[in-house]
Design a protein around this motif. Structure first.
Motif, PDB file in Angstrom:
ATOM      1  N   ILE A 169       0.842  -1.201   0.000  1.00 61.48           N
ATOM      2  CA  ILE A 169       0.000   0.000   0.000  1.00 61.48           C
ATOM      3  C   ILE A 169       0.878   1.251   0.000  1.00 61.48           C
ATOM      4  CG2 ILE A 169      -1.625   1.357   1.389  1.00 61.48           C
ATOM      5  CD1 ILE A 169      -2.987  -1.221   2.168  1.00 61.48           C
ATOM      6  N   TYR A 170       1.953   1.204   0.764  1.00 61.20           N
ATOM      7  CA  TYR A 170       2.836   2.370   0.817  1.00 61.20           C
ATOM      8  C   TYR A 170       3.442   2.655  -0.559  1.00 61.20           C
ATOM      9  CZ  TYR A 170       6.564   5.536   2.238  1.00 61.20           C
ATOM     10  OH  TYR A 170       7.392   6.624   2.350  1.00 61.20           O
ATOM     11  N   GLN A 171       3.799   1.610  -1.302  1.00 60.50           N
ATOM     12  CA  GLN A 171       4.368   1.817  -2.642  1.00 60.50           C
ATOM     13  C   GLN A 171       3.333   2.389  -3.603  1.00 60.50           C
ATOM     14  OE1 GLN A 171       6.749  -1.528  -4.223  1.00 60.50           O
ATOM     15  NE2 GLN A 171       6.976  -2.217  -2.107  1.00 60.50           N
ATOM     16  N   ILE A 172       2.074   1.987  -3.450  1.00 57.23           N
ATOM     17  CA  ILE A 172       1.023   2.557  -4.295  1.00 57.23           C
ATOM     18  C   ILE A 172       0.911   4.054  -4.042  1.00 57.23           C
ATOM     19  CG2 ILE A 172      -1.469   2.628  -4.701  1.00 57.23           C
ATOM     20  CD1 ILE A 172      -1.511  -0.395  -4.135  1.00 57.23           C
ATOM     21  N   ILE A 173       0.937   4.430  -2.769  1.00 58.83           N
ATOM     22  CA  ILE A 173       0.873   5.850  -2.425  1.00 58.83           C
ATOM     23  C   ILE A 173       2.061   6.596  -3.005  1.00 58.83           C
ATOM     24  CG2 ILE A 173       0.945   7.509  -0.516  1.00 58.83           C
ATOM     25  CD1 ILE A 173      -0.573   5.406   1.162  1.00 58.83           C
ATOM     26  N   CYS A 174       3.272   6.063  -2.787  1.00 53.63           N
ATOM     27  CA  CYS A 174       4.481   6.751  -3.239  1.00 53.63           C
ATOM     28  C   CYS A 174       4.551   6.861  -4.754  1.00 53.63           C
ATOM     29  CB  CYS A 174       5.721   6.024  -2.714  1.00 53.63           C
ATOM     30  SG  CYS A 174       5.981   6.232  -0.939  1.00 53.63           S
ATOM     31  N   SER A 175       3.922   5.936  -5.456  1.00 51.08           N
ATOM     32  CA  SER A 175       3.942   5.968  -6.922  1.00 51.08           C
ATOM     33  C   SER A 175       3.031   7.040  -7.489  1.00 51.08           C
ATOM     34  CB  SER A 175       3.535   4.599  -7.480  1.00 51.08           C
ATOM     35  OG  SER A 175       4.482   3.610  -7.127  1.00 51.08           O
ATOM     36  N   ASN A 176       2.241   7.672  -6.637  1.00 53.84           N
ATOM     37  CA  ASN A 176       1.286   8.671  -7.113  1.00 53.84           C
ATOM     38  C   ASN A 176       1.509  10.058  -6.542  1.00 53.84           C
ATOM     39  OD1 ASN A 176      -1.102   7.287  -8.751  1.00 53.84           O
ATOM     40  ND2 ASN A 176      -0.441   5.854  -7.173  1.00 53.84           N
ATOM     41  N   ILE A 177       2.637  10.267  -5.849  1.00 48.62           N
ATOM     42  CA  ILE A 177       2.909  11.578  -5.269  1.00 48.62           C
ATOM     43  C   ILE A 177       4.325  12.010  -5.624  1.00 48.62           C
ATOM     44  CG2 ILE A 177       1.321  11.157  -3.363  1.00 48.62           C
ATOM     45  CD1 ILE A 177       3.677  10.688  -1.544  1.00 48.62           C
ATOM     46  N   ARG A 178       4.580  13.307  -5.512  1.00 48.40           N
ATOM     47  CA  ARG A 178       5.905  13.848  -5.784  1.00 48.40           C
ATOM     48  C   ARG A 178       6.794  13.723  -4.544  1.00 48.40           C
ATOM     49  NH1 ARG A 178       1.969  17.058  -7.856  1.00 48.40           N
ATOM     50  NH2 ARG A 178       1.992  17.478 -10.098  1.00 48.40           N
ATOM     51  N   VAL A 179       8.086  13.801  -4.775  1.00 49.75           N
ATOM     52  CA  VAL A 179       9.110  13.694  -3.728  1.00 49.75           C
ATOM     53  C   VAL A 179       8.734  12.617  -2.712  1.00 49.75           C
ATOM     54  CG1 VAL A 179      10.022  16.019  -4.014  1.00 49.75           C
ATOM     55  CG2 VAL A 179       8.122  15.689  -2.461  1.00 49.75           C
TER      56      VAL A 179
END
Length: 560
Positions: A169-179
């Motif tokens: 889930i954390y990777q999904i979030i990080c794949s959709n946000i900057r920095v």
């Protein structure tokens, strides 16, 4: 029945639990907007209905009601099987505005606290993430026309399961946000704050016993409702009306209207927003949770001695928002709801209740968070960045004295991060950082002054976006006082000065090294007739350079 001394100690203990969560969150976070500006809040909520038990004194007041609604949403979705049931060590994440939230950048965590195998309460917190994706760096898309353009929308899901981060889930979030590489610091800080709260709460429960603390919580709620009703008793029965305006929605360049009728009857207040503008195309819609919370925080400003508890909200009824921009539904964009629309709602409450409560209510404060997002690439450090700047403004004058200069926004205690921290973190130089002198509205007690700052881009290319307000009309004066000065935004590129079409809102403005942005935030409204001001105070303002002699002579003829 619990004795008063034990009740007071437990109440203070619950407050201390929340304060320690706030401090842990800020001290451990990576992002300046949390670590330095304190754009966050922590609280304790009921296991049965999600209602507020206690909230940190160092947290944003606007989150008082919002986290109550989001916790209720989690409980409701669990009961319906839409969200997985909790287990010890689980931490849920949610930022969906339409599920008891604000804008997408306000990310909420919630964790159940167990005692004897049963959930005793929930701990929840909210932190402003610098970016959650979307069309522009920082999330404040001034011309968004749908929620998808504003960023990633997360329903309640378990980010931590039995104490362990769900990396998928954390990777999904990080794949959709900057920095995204910087978010782990904020995520761990936010979760750690909840763990600290659980530990401190366990100590309190072990000392007094679960049954005694449960009894104290019920008594705190009852007393908060009683105290709020006592304060409402100061208001004569009757109806009080006011109007507040949003500059524009960022897409259609026309003002939005907040029409408010407050009725006092039978020891309670009803806030009726019927007649307010319909849902708008741009991001200045508000969701129901934020609208309710804005009314709650306005009453907290007026009656600050009433304890923070769900009981304090019981005598307050809010109606008339259906079909207006104050009750947005998916997919209406809402990035301006918490930072801007909520402050206009509070302004409408102040303007209505200053009539029957002139000794308790101020003229309108600046009422804008001055949301300025800057995103780009720093070639010297070889990394991307998203910078978020909030800024203060003038408070309104009141019955006793002039308004505070450069105070934090109406909705919270968030302050502008230190200039030194911003210059160390981002490729910018602050050319100016001063009071917006002359911006306070004239009155017997003038409004406080806003902030005047100018930022220069030093390296690389960047894109700037603004979602602010009060660029068209300044904060309202009260009881004969004049309005404060408007918000002014200027972009200086290649020697030319650009003023945004929507005055306080624009997005995706390209900047190159040497380009600058100047913002002058509003001053507070004046209180009482200007002619009643002490001439000595006018002379002192002139001596200190706050107003020119000509300005003073025009605003306060009696002070010549």
């Amino acid at each position: 029945m619990i004795d008063p001394v034990t009740l007071a100690v437990i109440q203070a203990g619950l407050q201390q639990v929340c304060d320690e969560m706030d401090l842990t969150f800020s001290r451990a976070a990576f992002s300046p907007v949390i670590a330095e500006a304190d754009d966050r809040s922590d609280g304790i909520y009921s296991a049965t209905d999600g209602s507020l038990i206690a909230q940190g004194s160092r947290g944003l007041p606007v989150f008082v009601g919002v986290m109550q609604f989001s916790t209720r949403t989690i409980l409701d979705r669990i009961a319906k099987g839409l969200t997985a049931a909790p287990e010890p060590g689980d931490v849920y994440i949610v930022n969906d505005p339409y599920l008891g939230g604000t804008h997408l950048m306000d990310v909420r965590f919630a964790m159940p606290v167990y005692r004897g195998g049963e959930i005793f309460c929930w701990l929840s917190n909210t932190g402003h993430w610098p970016d959650t994706g979307g069309a522009v760096p920082g999330g404040f898309s001034a011309s968004a026309i749908s929620a998808e353009q504003e960023g990633l929308r997360i329903p309640p899901v378990k980010l931590f399961k039995k104490g362990h981060l769900d990396t998928e889930i954390y990777q999904i979030i990080c794949s959709n946000i900057r920095v995204s590489e910087q978010r782990i610091g904020d995520v761990k800080a936010q979760a750690s704050a909840l763990l600290v709260g659980a530990d401190r709460l366990a100590t309190l429960l072990d000392r007094y016993g679960d049954a005694t603390v449960t009894e104290a919580i019920a008594e705190m709620r009852r007393l908060a409702a009683k105290q709020m009703r006592a304060m409402i008793g100061l208001i004569p029965d009757g109806t009080y009306k006011s109007t507040a305006f949003i500059d524009s929605d960022g897409v259609v360049n026309q003002p939005l209207t907040i029409a408010l009728t407050v009725t006092k009857a039978e020891g309670a207040l009803t806030f009726d927003f019927a007649g307010s503008s319909p849902p708008c195309m741009g991001p200045m819609n508000s969701v129901r949770a934020t609208t309710y919370s804005a009314v709650y925080l306005a009453m907290r400003h007026i009656f600050p001695d009433v304890p923070i508890s769900a009981g304090a909200f019981e005598p307050l009824t809010i109606i008339g928002i259906d079909g207006t921009f104050l009750d947005a539904h998916y997919p209406r964009p809402v990035s301006g709801c918490a930072a801007e629309v909520s402050q206009r709602i509070a302004e409408a409450v102040f303007a209505a209740l200053v009539q029957p409560l002139p000794a308790h209510v101020t003229a309108a404060p600046a009422g804008t968070s001055g949301n300025f997002g800057l995103g780009g690439h720093d070639p010297e450090r070889g990394r991307d960045y998203v910078m978020y700047q909030i800024s203060g403004g003038g408070y309104g004058g009141n019955a006793l004295h002039d308004g505070l200069a450069n105070g934090c926004s109406t909705i919270g205690i968030s302050k502008a991060p230190p200039v030194e921290i911003m210059e160390q973190t981002y490729p910018v130089l602050y050319r100016r950082y001063a009071l917006h002198e002359g911006s306070g509205g004239a009155g017997q007690h003038r409004g406080g002054f806003g902030l005047d700052y100018e930022i220069e881009l030093l390296r690389g290319e960047a894109r700037a976006s603004f979602v602010m307000d009060h660029g068209r009309v300044g904060p309202q004066g009260a009881l004969g006082g004049q309005d404060g000065a408007v918000n002014r935004v200027e972009v200086i590129r290649g020697g030319e000065t650009l003023i945004p079409e929507h005055l306080s809102k624009a997005q995706d403005i390209a900047l190159k090294p040497g380009d600058r942005v100047r913002v002058r935030t509003p001053g507070g409204g004046g209180y009482g007739p200007p002619a009643d001001r002490d001439p000595a105070l006018v002379a002192e303002d002139v001596r200190l350079g706050r107003y020119s002699p000509d300005q003073a002579a025009s605003l306060w003829p009696a002070g010549k």
